[in-house]
Enzyme design. Structure first.
Site, mmCIF file in Angstrom:
data_model
loop_
_atom_site.group_PDB
_atom_site.id
_atom_site.type_symbol
_atom_site.label_atom_id
_atom_site.label_comp_id
_atom_site.label_asym_id
_atom_site.label_seq_id
_atom_site.Cartn_x
_atom_site.Cartn_y
_atom_site.Cartn_z
ATOM 1 N N ASP A 92 0.820 -1.217 0.000
ATOM 2 C CA ASP A 92 0.000 0.000 0.000
ATOM 3 C C ASP A 92 0.853 1.265 0.000
ATOM 4 O O ASP A 92 1.999 1.254 0.425
ATOM 5 C CB ASP A 92 -0.966 0.009 1.185
ATOM 6 C CG ASP A 92 -0.265 -0.147 2.535
ATOM 7 O OD1 ASP A 92 0.746 -0.869 2.601
ATOM 8 O OD2 ASP A 92 -0.725 0.465 3.521
ATOM 9 N N GLU A 156 0.142 -1.268 5.771
ATOM 10 C CA GLU A 156 1.180 -0.692 6.641
ATOM 11 C C GLU A 156 0.924 0.771 6.932
ATOM 12 O O GLU A 156 1.164 1.263 8.026
ATOM 13 C CB GLU A 156 2.556 -0.861 5.992
ATOM 14 C CG GLU A 156 3.722 -0.557 6.907
ATOM 15 C CD GLU A 156 4.165 0.890 6.887
ATOM 16 O OE1 GLU A 156 4.951 1.271 7.753
ATOM 17 O OE2 GLU A 156 3.704 1.660 6.001
#
Ligand SMILES: [Zn+2]
Length: 225
Positions: A92, A156
């Site tokens: 991400d 994350e």
């Protein structure tokens, strides 16, 4: 160029890296928008899984902890038993914000003067590309001993339980671990953490004419902040 010795067998890993191929791989990953929030990692997970599978790397999609945000695990096993090294990278990226602030399209991966421009090219599509490349090389050249595990994880940027789920729920653990976050090649052995606290302060109501008889909890909270 550096060589690695392992039980007398020379692994010419770094010498084998095709830099142009690595750049194209990083560009491919940058071109897959994986903004989080909302958590658009799925296309990237499918790309990584498909590509590693084509290279003959043992790979699987993990539809956990969120079915619509799969993670990817890849493994290269050595010829002999030995310790497990885990490499970890998140798919991400922070949303790109206003496009007007970008010199180049954040999802184009333009190369200029030796740099790749694009959202996540450093943090951390570049790291993911390095992980994929290493998996490919170890698969082709063989790993003398032990096991290399590659975790391509979600969430994350927002503290979602991607890595945590792999480690604590699925037990995907190793003897050593490296997170490929960009640190300008400086080895970082610790990181700052994040803790959410919920604190309640009590007060005592009083009429405005006798305010001194009351207790204002905001004043207490100010001291704690
Ligand atoms: Zn990062």
């Amino acid at each position: 160029m550096q060589r690695f010795e392992a039980r007398g067998k020379r692994i010419e890993t770094l010498e084998s890296i095709d830099i142009d191929f690595l750049i194209r791989l990083t560009q491919d990953l940058v071109r897959i928008p994986t903004q989080n929030p909302p958590g658009n990692e799925k296309s990237c997970a499918e790309y990584i899984h498909r590509t590693l599978s084509q290279w003959g790397v043992e790979t699987k999609i993990i539809p956990e902890p969120f079915r619509h945000r799969p993670q990817v695990l890849a493994t290269v096993s050595g010829r002999e038993a030995g310790p497990t090294l885990i490499l970890n990278g998140h798919m991400d990226v922070v949303p790109e914000g206003s496009r007007g602030h970008w010199k180049y399209d954040p999802y184009e991966g333009v190369v200029e003067e030796g740099k790749i421009y694009g959202r996540g090219s450093s943090d951390m599509k570049g790291g993911l590309a390095a992980m994929m490349m290493l998996a490919k090389l170890l698969r082709e050249k063989g790993l003398p001993r032990g096991k290399a595990v590659f975790q391509f994880v979600i969430g994350e940027e927002t503290g979602d339980p991607g890595t945590k789920h792999l480690l604590s729920i699925l037990g995907n653990k190793g003897d050593f671990g490296i997170v490929l976050e960009p640190t300008s090649l400086r080895v970082a052995t610790a990181e700052k953490g994040l803790a959410w606290l919920r604190i309640t302060w009590g007060g005592k109501p009083a009429h405005a004419s006798v305010a001194e008889q009351g207790i204002n909890p905001i004043e207490k909270a100010l001291k704690a902040s």
